[in-house]
Structures are given as structure tokens and as C-alpha cells.
Scaffold this motif. Sequence first.
Motif, PDB file in Angstrom:
ATOM      1  N   LEU A  72       0.833  -1.207   0.000  1.00 51.30           N
ATOM      2  CA  LEU A  72       0.000   0.000   0.000  1.00 51.30           C
ATOM      3  C   LEU A  72       0.870   1.261   0.000  1.00 51.30           C
ATOM      4  O   LEU A  72       0.608   2.206  -0.755  1.00 51.30           O
ATOM      5  N   LYS A  73       1.898   1.268   0.803  1.00 54.00           N
ATOM      6  CA  LYS A  73       2.813   2.418   0.845  1.00 54.00           C
ATOM      7  C   LYS A  73       3.512   2.618  -0.498  1.00 54.00           C
ATOM      8  O   LYS A  73       3.686   3.758  -0.946  1.00 54.00           O
ATOM      9  N   GLU A 105      -0.219   5.807  -7.517  1.00 62.26           N
ATOM     10  CA  GLU A 105      -1.321   4.997  -8.042  1.00 62.26           C
ATOM     11  C   GLU A 105      -2.615   5.248  -7.282  1.00 62.26           C
ATOM     12  O   GLU A 105      -3.698   5.064  -7.846  1.00 62.26           O
ATOM     13  N   ILE A 106      -2.516   5.610  -6.010  1.00 62.77           N
ATOM     14  CA  ILE A 106      -3.700   5.908  -5.207  1.00 62.77           C
ATOM     15  C   ILE A 106      -3.505   7.264  -4.534  1.00 62.77           C
ATOM     16  O   ILE A 106      -2.375   7.694  -4.297  1.00 62.77           O
ATOM     17  N   ASP A 107      -4.601   7.930  -4.248  1.00 65.21           N
ATOM     18  CA  ASP A 107      -4.510   9.239  -3.601  1.00 65.21           C
ATOM     19  C   ASP A 107      -4.508   9.070  -2.078  1.00 65.21           C
ATOM     20  O   ASP A 107      -4.619   7.962  -1.550  1.00 65.21           O
ATOM     21  N   LYS A 137      -7.958   5.185   3.799  1.00 63.65           N
ATOM     22  CA  LYS A 137      -9.054   4.231   3.943  1.00 63.65           C
ATOM     23  C   LYS A 137      -8.520   2.803   3.994  1.00 63.65           C
ATOM     24  O   LYS A 137      -8.879   2.009   4.874  1.00 63.65           O
ATOM     25  N   ARG A 138      -7.658   2.463   3.063  1.00 58.68           N
ATOM     26  CA  ARG A 138      -7.118   1.099   3.015  1.00 58.68           C
ATOM     27  C   ARG A 138      -6.201   0.815   4.207  1.00 58.68           C
ATOM     28  O   ARG A 138      -6.185  -0.302   4.725  1.00 58.68           O
ATOM     29  N   ALA A 156      -5.648  -2.166   9.376  1.00 61.66           N
ATOM     30  CA  ALA A 156      -5.393  -2.131  10.817  1.00 61.66           C
ATOM     31  C   ALA A 156      -6.423  -2.936  11.595  1.00 61.66           C
ATOM     32  O   ALA A 156      -6.197  -3.331  12.725  1.00 61.66           O
ATOM     33  N   GLN A 157      -7.571  -3.176  10.999  1.00 61.20           N
ATOM     34  CA  GLN A 157      -8.630  -3.904  11.721  1.00 61.20           C
ATOM     35  C   GLN A 157      -8.436  -5.371  11.699  1.00 61.20           C
ATOM     36  O   GLN A 157      -7.969  -6.091  11.072  1.00 61.20           O
TER      37      GLN A 157
END
Length: 79
Positions: free
Chosen positions: A56-57, A64-66, A72-73, A78-79
Motif C-alpha cells: 500500500l505504501k 497509483e492511489i490518492d 481508507k485502506r 489495521a482492523q
Amino acid sequence: MMSGYGYGMAGGFGWIFMVLWWVLIVIGIVALVKWVATSAPAGGRGSDGSRALDILKERYARGEIDDQEYQKRKHDLAQ
């Protein structure tokens, strides 16, 4: 004259070298087991979760992602 005890060149201290030899073997086995245990992935969710966070980082760093998607991801992982 030769003694009849058969101690050889080490005198009566040959047993010390035998004990040291076995101690070194045991230490080597313990070190090998520790090395294998720490180098192998745990296989639990923690290792997968940290790998997912690393991906993700990387995606965020490449653009690629804002920020909103990243947060959000990250929260979902974390859950």
C-alpha cells in the motif's frame, strides 16, 4: 615407561576436550535453529498484514492511489 591407563598424549584431560566438543555441537545446533526460526516468515496474519501495508505504501508513493484511498485502506488493514 608406559603407563597402563591409556590416557595418551592428553594425559588425564582427554575428557575435557570431549565435553568441549559436545558443547560446541549443541551450541551450533541451537544457533542454527534460532537462525532458521528468525529468517523464516511467521506465516501468521501479522506478516501478511505488514506485507500488505508495504505494498500500500509503495502504491501511494508511486501515485497509483490518492491520500484518501491510502488512509481508507490503511484503516481497513489495521482492523
